[in-house]
Design a protein around this motif. Structure first.
Motif, mmCIF file in Angstrom:
data_model
loop_
_atom_site.group_PDB
_atom_site.id
_atom_site.type_symbol
_atom_site.label_atom_id
_atom_site.label_comp_id
_atom_site.label_asym_id
_atom_site.label_seq_id
_atom_site.Cartn_x
_atom_site.Cartn_y
_atom_site.Cartn_z
ATOM 1 N N ALA A 1 0.829 -1.207 0.000
ATOM 2 C CA ALA A 1 0.000 0.000 0.000
ATOM 3 C C ALA A 1 0.867 1.262 0.000
ATOM 4 O O ALA A 1 1.931 1.302 0.637
ATOM 5 C CB ALA A 1 -0.919 0.011 1.217
ATOM 6 N N VAL A 2 0.411 2.267 -0.739
ATOM 7 C CA VAL A 2 1.093 3.560 -0.772
ATOM 8 C C VAL A 2 1.278 4.063 0.661
ATOM 9 O O VAL A 2 0.356 4.004 1.475
ATOM 10 C CB VAL A 2 0.290 4.575 -1.616
ATOM 11 C CG1 VAL A 2 0.856 5.981 -1.471
ATOM 12 C CG2 VAL A 2 0.266 4.152 -3.078
ATOM 13 N N GLY A 3 2.500 4.500 0.985
ATOM 14 C CA GLY A 3 2.814 5.016 2.312
ATOM 15 C C GLY A 3 3.297 3.965 3.297
ATOM 16 O O GLY A 3 3.839 4.309 4.341
ATOM 17 N N VAL B 1 17.575 -3.058 1.401
ATOM 18 C CA VAL B 1 16.736 -2.023 0.818
ATOM 19 C C VAL B 1 15.296 -2.202 1.274
ATOM 20 O O VAL B 1 14.796 -3.326 1.348
ATOM 21 C CB VAL B 1 16.797 -2.095 -0.725
ATOM 22 C CG1 VAL B 1 15.856 -1.095 -1.373
ATOM 23 C CG2 VAL B 1 18.221 -1.901 -1.218
ATOM 24 N N THR B 2 14.630 -1.078 1.578
ATOM 25 C CA THR B 2 13.185 -1.087 1.827
ATOM 26 C C THR B 2 12.503 -0.264 0.738
ATOM 27 O O THR B 2 13.150 0.528 0.035
ATOM 28 C CB THR B 2 12.827 -0.501 3.205
ATOM 29 O OG1 THR B 2 13.319 0.835 3.283
ATOM 30 C CG2 THR B 2 13.385 -1.352 4.335
ATOM 31 N N PHE B 3 11.192 -0.437 0.628
ATOM 32 C CA PHE B 3 10.390 0.238 -0.389
ATOM 33 C C PHE B 3 9.183 0.873 0.278
ATOM 34 O O PHE B 3 8.452 0.214 1.009
ATOM 35 C CB PHE B 3 9.952 -0.795 -1.431
ATOM 36 C CG PHE B 3 8.948 -0.331 -2.442
ATOM 37 C CD1 PHE B 3 9.160 0.801 -3.219
ATOM 38 C CD2 PHE B 3 7.799 -1.063 -2.661
ATOM 39 C CE1 PHE B 3 8.239 1.208 -4.173
ATOM 40 C CE2 PHE B 3 6.868 -0.673 -3.615
ATOM 41 C CZ PHE B 3 7.092 0.463 -4.377
ATOM 42 N N THR B 4 8.992 2.171 0.052
ATOM 43 C CA THR B 4 7.840 2.911 0.554
ATOM 44 C C THR B 4 7.240 3.680 -0.626
ATOM 45 O O THR B 4 7.686 4.798 -0.931
ATOM 46 C CB THR B 4 8.250 3.892 1.676
ATOM 47 O OG1 THR B 4 8.963 3.182 2.686
ATOM 48 C CG2 THR B 4 7.028 4.558 2.291
ATOM 49 N N PRO B 5 6.254 3.097 -1.324
ATOM 50 C CA PRO B 5 5.726 3.767 -2.511
ATOM 51 C C PRO B 5 4.992 5.064 -2.164
ATOM 52 O O PRO B 5 4.288 5.145 -1.168
ATOM 53 C CB PRO B 5 4.773 2.730 -3.115
ATOM 54 C CG PRO B 5 4.409 1.831 -1.983
ATOM 55 C CD PRO B 5 5.590 1.815 -1.056
ATOM 56 N N THR B 6 5.216 6.055 -3.011
ATOM 57 C CA THR B 6 4.543 7.344 -2.844
ATOM 58 C C THR B 6 3.344 7.484 -3.781
ATOM 59 O O THR B 6 2.565 8.413 -3.638
ATOM 60 C CB THR B 6 5.519 8.500 -3.118
ATOM 61 O OG1 THR B 6 6.046 8.362 -4.449
ATOM 62 C CG2 THR B 6 6.660 8.501 -2.105
ATOM 63 N N GLN B 7 3.241 6.549 -4.738
ATOM 64 C CA GLN B 7 2.148 6.560 -5.702
ATOM 65 C C GLN B 7 1.781 5.123 -6.056
ATOM 66 O O GLN B 7 2.587 4.212 -5.869
ATOM 67 C CB GLN B 7 2.558 7.266 -6.995
ATOM 68 C CG GLN B 7 2.909 8.715 -6.843
ATOM 69 C CD GLN B 7 3.366 9.310 -8.177
ATOM 70 O OE1 GLN B 7 2.996 8.834 -9.244
ATOM 71 N NE2 GLN B 7 4.177 10.349 -8.108
ATOM 72 N N PRO C 1 19.368 -2.655 -9.994
ATOM 73 C CA PRO C 1 18.025 -2.176 -10.308
ATOM 74 C C PRO C 1 17.000 -2.617 -9.243
ATOM 75 O O PRO C 1 17.065 -3.733 -8.723
ATOM 76 C CB PRO C 1 17.704 -2.837 -11.654
ATOM 77 C CG PRO C 1 19.032 -3.221 -12.224
ATOM 78 C CD PRO C 1 19.883 -3.550 -11.026
ATOM 79 N N LEU C 2 16.065 -1.704 -8.939
ATOM 80 C CA LEU C 2 15.035 -1.935 -7.923
ATOM 81 C C LEU C 2 13.663 -1.729 -8.559
ATOM 82 O O LEU C 2 13.488 -0.864 -9.412
ATOM 83 C CB LEU C 2 15.211 -0.949 -6.769
ATOM 84 C CG LEU C 2 16.595 -0.876 -6.128
ATOM 85 C CD1 LEU C 2 16.688 0.315 -5.187
ATOM 86 C CD2 LEU C 2 16.917 -2.175 -5.407
ATOM 87 N N SER C 3 12.688 -2.505 -8.092
ATOM 88 C CA SER C 3 11.306 -2.302 -8.552
ATOM 89 C C SER C 3 10.339 -2.707 -7.454
ATOM 90 O O SER C 3 10.649 -3.504 -6.575
ATOM 91 C CB SER C 3 11.035 -3.108 -9.823
ATOM 92 O OG SER C 3 11.111 -4.503 -9.558
ATOM 93 N N GLY C 4 9.146 -2.117 -7.517
ATOM 94 C CA GLY C 4 8.084 -2.423 -6.578
ATOM 95 C C GLY C 4 6.807 -1.807 -7.108
ATOM 96 O O GLY C 4 6.828 -0.971 -8.013
ATOM 97 N N THR C 5 5.686 -2.207 -6.531
ATOM 98 C CA THR C 5 4.393 -1.710 -6.976
ATOM 99 C C THR C 5 3.637 -1.093 -5.798
ATOM 100 O O THR C 5 3.481 -1.727 -4.764
ATOM 101 C CB THR C 5 3.538 -2.845 -7.582
ATOM 102 O OG1 THR C 5 4.277 -3.438 -8.671
ATOM 103 C CG2 THR C 5 2.221 -2.329 -8.104
ATOM 104 N N GLY C 6 3.210 0.149 -6.004
ATOM 105 C CA GLY C 6 2.380 0.809 -5.011
ATOM 106 C C GLY C 6 0.919 0.419 -5.246
ATOM 107 O O GLY C 6 0.458 0.412 -6.376
ATOM 108 N N ILE D 1 20.989 5.840 -3.669
ATOM 109 C CA ILE D 1 19.769 5.104 -4.003
ATOM 110 C C ILE D 1 18.759 6.101 -4.555
ATOM 111 O O ILE D 1 18.739 7.266 -4.156
ATOM 112 C CB ILE D 1 19.232 4.342 -2.765
ATOM 113 C CG1 ILE D 1 18.155 3.337 -3.172
ATOM 114 C CG2 ILE D 1 18.780 5.285 -1.683
ATOM 115 C CD1 ILE D 1 17.872 2.282 -2.121
ATOM 116 N N SER D 2 17.934 5.637 -5.494
ATOM 117 C CA SER D 2 16.945 6.522 -6.107
ATOM 118 C C SER D 2 15.554 5.900 -6.030
ATOM 119 O O SER D 2 15.405 4.716 -5.740
ATOM 120 C CB SER D 2 17.316 6.798 -7.567
ATOM 121 O OG SER D 2 17.252 5.594 -8.328
ATOM 122 N N GLY D 3 14.561 6.735 -6.308
ATOM 123 C CA GLY D 3 13.180 6.264 -6.312
ATOM 124 C C GLY D 3 12.596 6.207 -4.912
ATOM 125 O O GLY D 3 13.082 6.861 -3.985
#
Length: 124
Positions: free
Chosen positions: A36-38, A90-96, A118-123, A63-65
């Motif tokens: 979930a976003v956030g 690495v952690t992922f916190t989607p903004t969108q 390379p990094l990827s994830g889905t919000g 790190i980017s994104g």
């Protein structure tokens, strides 16, 4: 009539007496999945190994994104001796919502620097 046959072989070698570092990443990319976003994912880890025969000196790690490096002993920095490994968490916190991408960029004295993870994830 008798004779002799002489064969000459030339061998060209390039020698680097000081050696050089080499970077191997495993895995070669990180997919963080969907969240979930956030919200923030649990850390995922990549292993960086100096497979060369000289010290690997990091000059910067960025790190980017929508991704963050987990600070502390798991972030590669400083000097890594030949044959040694360090871990990039690495952690992922989607903004969108939707697919989000980024990279970990490692600048060092290794040939081919900078290396990228390379990094990827889905919000959601």
């Amino acid at each position: 009539m008798s004779g002799s046959l002489t064969q000459t072989t030339t061998l060209n070698l390039t020698v680097n007496p000081a050696g050089s570092p080499a970077v191997t990443l495993s895995p070669t990319s990180l997919s963080m999945g969907g969240i979930a976003v956030g919200s923030t994912t649990a850390p995922k880890t990549a292993r960086l190994t100096n497979t060369g025969n000289a010290a690997l000196n990091f000059t910067s790690v960025a790190i980017s994104g929508d991704f963050a490096l987990v600070p502390g002993k798991y972030t590669c920095a400083g000097t890594l001796s030949a044959g040694q490994s360090c871990f990039i968490k690495v952690t992922f916190t989607p903004t969108q919502k939707g697919l989000r991408t980024g990279d970990v960029t490692l600048n060092s004295n290794a040939p081919g620097s900078p290396q990228q993870l390379p990094l990827s994830g889905t919000g959601k």
